[in-house]
Scaffold this motif. Structure first.
Motif, short mmCIF file in Angstrom:
data_model
loop_
_atom_site.label_atom_id
_atom_site.label_comp_id
_atom_site.label_asym_id
_atom_site.label_seq_id
_atom_site.Cartn_x
_atom_site.Cartn_y
_atom_site.Cartn_z
N VAL A 170 -18.88 -111.56 18.68
CA VAL A 170 -20.25 -111.10 18.89
C VAL A 170 -21.23 -112.23 18.58
N PRO B 83 -11.31 -107.22 12.78
CA PRO B 83 -12.76 -107.09 12.74
C PRO B 83 -13.47 -108.43 12.58
N LEU C 88 -19.87 -104.64 8.34
CA LEU C 88 -20.91 -105.57 7.94
C LEU C 88 -22.23 -104.82 7.84
N ARG D 68 -17.04 -93.55 14.70
CA ARG D 68 -15.86 -93.15 13.94
C ARG D 68 -16.13 -91.88 13.14
N VAL E 100 -20.35 -98.42 15.55
CA VAL E 100 -18.92 -98.13 15.40
C VAL E 100 -18.71 -97.11 14.29
N ARG F 69 -17.51 -110.03 1.43
CA ARG F 69 -17.65 -111.31 2.13
C ARG F 69 -19.02 -111.35 2.79
N VAL G 290 -24.47 -107.93 15.22
CA VAL G 290 -23.19 -107.59 14.57
C VAL G 290 -23.38 -106.38 13.67
N ARG H 193 -13.66 -106.83 2.55
CA ARG H 193 -12.34 -107.25 2.98
C ARG H 193 -11.31 -106.47 2.15
N VAL H 194 -10.35 -105.90 2.83
CA VAL H 194 -9.31 -105.12 2.16
C VAL H 194 -7.97 -105.76 2.43
N GLU H 195 -7.30 -106.20 1.40
CA GLU H 195 -5.95 -106.77 1.52
C GLU H 195 -4.96 -105.79 0.89
N ASP I 25 -21.18 -113.13 5.68
CA ASP I 25 -20.63 -113.68 6.93
C ASP I 25 -20.93 -115.16 7.11
N ARG J 190 -5.36 -100.61 8.46
CA ARG J 190 -5.85 -101.56 9.44
C ARG J 190 -7.36 -101.44 9.67
N GLY J 191 -7.83 -100.22 9.70
CA GLY J 191 -9.24 -100.02 10.07
C GLY J 191 -10.22 -100.32 8.97
N LEU J 192 -9.72 -100.66 7.79
CA LEU J 192 -10.64 -100.92 6.69
C LEU J 192 -11.19 -102.34 6.75
N GLY J 193 -12.28 -102.53 6.11
CA GLY J 193 -12.80 -103.88 5.97
C GLY J 193 -13.59 -104.37 7.16
N SER J 194 -14.16 -103.48 7.92
CA SER J 194 -14.85 -103.90 9.13
C SER J 194 -16.35 -103.70 9.08
N HIS K 149 -21.74 -102.63 14.31
CA HIS K 149 -20.90 -101.97 13.32
C HIS K 149 -21.49 -100.63 12.89
#
Lengths: 183, 448
Positions: free
Chosen positions: A16, A9, B398, B38, B34, B423, B27, B383-385, B425, B392-396, B31
């Protein structure tokens, strides 16, 4: 280095931020409408998000979605809202066109207006070939059609521009061929 | 005389004149789209065949539980993967009936199951037993949507995307005697209680996140304008939802509230979810007691003229606002709807110090938690660690938090450790809090 969760992402966002202004210009040339251009671009980017990790050439991929989405929109739009905007194959007497070099701005305005009356795929071919400077093969790849279709669509586009009442004498197919040779 | 050079010049001149409002807001907007896509993909409104196609190793069997030539009838409970699964389930008031099952070969680490678009929406329940300390995770487009831990479980069904999807079942450290399967449920024919569109293809539920529908309606097919009135007994905050499908390109749906035009303007989707209650907008302040009018109408572009479209269907509804709590100077709902179920606020974790993000750990999450955040200042994401399959799809996400904002990001599956951080940007200062929601268990659920 293997990608970490969450990396994709960030890359998407950076894409973008870096490239969407350029894509917006293409979207505007396709739609001739600022609101529709932004809507088209955001639609294309959102679609691309879902495939982001599976694709290599991100800008080419987004551009392809942009153009193919536009083509779908435009097909419906012509059929649904402006069925009379398709130009006839033959036109009546042409109004006098600008002959003075000082009329260049007006002539460009007329050309822009004439392009608005092109069918969607023809306009897409014009934008991809003469703004994006894509080759015939690249244009065919973006549009998902054959090179022959690109050639015929370009030829038809110029034919329609030639008979558009708002225009002076227009580019000949010879000019098109010369440009094709350069690419 | 016009030439190809004139054509190029015209295109370049027009392109140069494009006034780009800025990529950062784009951006955020993308999102948002998106997230909407989803949500809709997992909304209980899709159209998927309850027919599955094995794609890849690991699938041992397809077909109705107990054999037979077709889908088993939705009667009593049945046994699947060593667990008793219910014949019917209710997802946000919508009934789903057991349709078929997919058994997973546990000798392989991953199984893939593809669902193709069909006539009826479906939901899938992950069922497992004998995991012997391992895990089975159901993953949809990179997002973990269910996980079975320990001895096993019958996980609550998750609505599937409307456009078809490919699910993965990821097995980790499961014993040889483990049994894993997917129970596939198909939505019943009856729409839920509420306001239903002509033909029953869309609806506003009678209740959303525990709050009642105040008023709502749909146009007849082909309509491009509708007014609906509702009454408020007292001054209160209200949330508005809309529904729009149209074939015309560039169609936008607009909502006016009382005498205020343009409360909401969004592009009209061709594949709007049948459950139109799922997304909403809210005015900044409360509405007074008395009669209020919602007007919904279709335009070309965001501010264009009324648009005629014989295929259009519009709807609008008002719901009472649920209880909210203030987090990081933003409001968050105490109860939310995600993946076809209710979740209630469980924890609020301050995630910034002196304007800088600080990481927060969630260790060995005991069960699924929906994660979101509230922030004030900048364009902010999560942000997901850490996390295993399905993170995978987490942390997107904004969001534009310059004036304060909050959002829901996704689901943290149970059993994993996560490190969560905000975070901004551009690295600008922000204030924010990460929030976690736990599932609300209905007494009749009998499921995790």
């Amino acid at each position: 280095m293997a990608p970490r969760p969450g990396d994709a992402p960030v890359v998407f966002d950076e894409f973008v931020l870096a490239r969407s202004s350029s894509l917006l210009r293409t979207a505007y040339l396709l739609t001739h409408d600022h609101a529709l251009a932004e809507d088209l671009l955001q639609t294309a980017l959102a679609k691309a998000w879902f495939a982001w990790e599976r694709i290599d050439q991100h800008e080419a991929y987004v551009r392809r979605i942009l153009v193919t989405t536009y083509a779908t929109w435009w097909r419906r739009r012509w059929n649904g809202e402006h069925p009379t905007d398709e130009l006839p194959e033959t036109g009546g007497p042409h109004p006098p066109g600008p002959t003075d070099p000082g009329d260049a701005v007006g002539q460009r305005h007329d050309l822009w207006s004439a392009m608005e009356r092109l069918p969607r795929r023809q306009r897409a071919v014009v934008v991809l070939r003469y703004f994006e400077d894509l080759t015939e093969a690249q244009t065919a790849q973006v549009l998902g059609c054959s090179v022959g279709t690109v050639k015929s669509q370009a030829s038809k586009a110029f034919a329609k521009l030639r008979i558009d009442p708002s225009l002076a004498p227009v580019p000949s197919t010879t000019s098109v061929t010369e440009t094709e040779d350069r690419s | 005389m016009s030439t190809v050079d004139d054509l190029r010049s015209t295109l370049e001149d027009r392109a140069r004149a494009v006034d780009d409002p800025g990529a950062s807001p784009r951006v955020v907007a993308v999102h948002e789209r998106v997230r909407g896509l989803r949500r809709r993909r997992r909304a209980a409104a899709g159209a998927l065949a309850a027919v599955v196609v094995a794609a890849g190793v690991g699938l041992a069997a397809l077909g109705p539980v107990g054999g037979g030539d077709g889908p088993a009838p939705a009667e009593g409970p049945r046994t699947l993967a060593g667990q008793e699964v219910p014949a019917t389930v209710s997802l946000l008031g919508v009934r789903y009936d057991f349709e078929t099952a997919v058994e997973v070969d546990v000798s392989e680490g991953t199984a893939r199951v593809s669902f193709e678009p069909g006539e009826q929406p479906v939901a899938v329940s992950l069922v497992a037993s004998g995991l012997d300390g391992g895990t089975a995770t159901l993953v949809d487009s990179g997002d973990g949507v269910a996980r079975s831990l320990g001895a096993g479980s019958v996980e609550r069904p998750v609505p599937l995307p409307s456009s078809g999807t490919s699910l993965r079942v990821v097995l980790d450290d499961v014993g040889p005697d483990a049994q894993v399967a997917l129970a596939v449920y198909q939505r019943g024919d009856e729409p839920p209680a509420g306001v239903v569109a002509p033909g029953g293809d869309a609806w506003f539920r009678a209740e959303r996140a525990g709050e009642p529908l105040l008023g709502g309606g749909f146009t007849d097919p082909g309509g491009n304008e509708l007014q609906v009135r509702f009454e408020l007994d007292e001054r209160q905050r209200v949330r508005f939802s809309s529904y729009c499908t149209a074939d015309a390109p560039g169609a936008w749906v607009n909502i006016d509230i009382d005498d205020q035009p343009g409360f909401s303007r969004t592009s009209c989707d061709e594949d709007a979810p049948a459950d139109a209650s799922g997304s909403w907008g809210s005015p900044a302040g409360p509405l007074g007691a008395g009669t209020h009018t919602m007007r919904v109408y279709l335009t070309r572009g965001s501010e264009g003229p009324l648009l005629e479209d014989p295929d259009a269907l519009l709807g609008v509804a008002a719901y009472a606002e649920p209880e909210t709590v203030e987090v990081a100077e933003a409001e968050m709902d105490r109860v939310i709807e995600v993946d076809g179920r209710l979740w209630e606020l469980d924890a609020a974790l301050p995630a910034t110090r002196d304007g800088e993000p600080v990481a927060r750990r969630v260790e060995s999450s005991p069960g699924p938690r929906v994660v979101g955040f509230a922030a004030r200042g900048g364009i902010v994401g999560l942000r997901v660690e850490g996390g295993g399959a399905g993170s995978r799809g987490l942390g997107s996400s904004l969001i534009d938090a310059r004036g304060g904002a909050s959002t829901i990001v996704g689901t943290l599956l149970g059993g994993d450790d996560y490190e969560l951080s905000l975070r901004e940007d551009r690295g600008r200062p922000t204030q924010g809090t990460i929030v976690l929601y736990r599932p609300v268990f209905a007494a009749a659920d009998g499921q995790r």
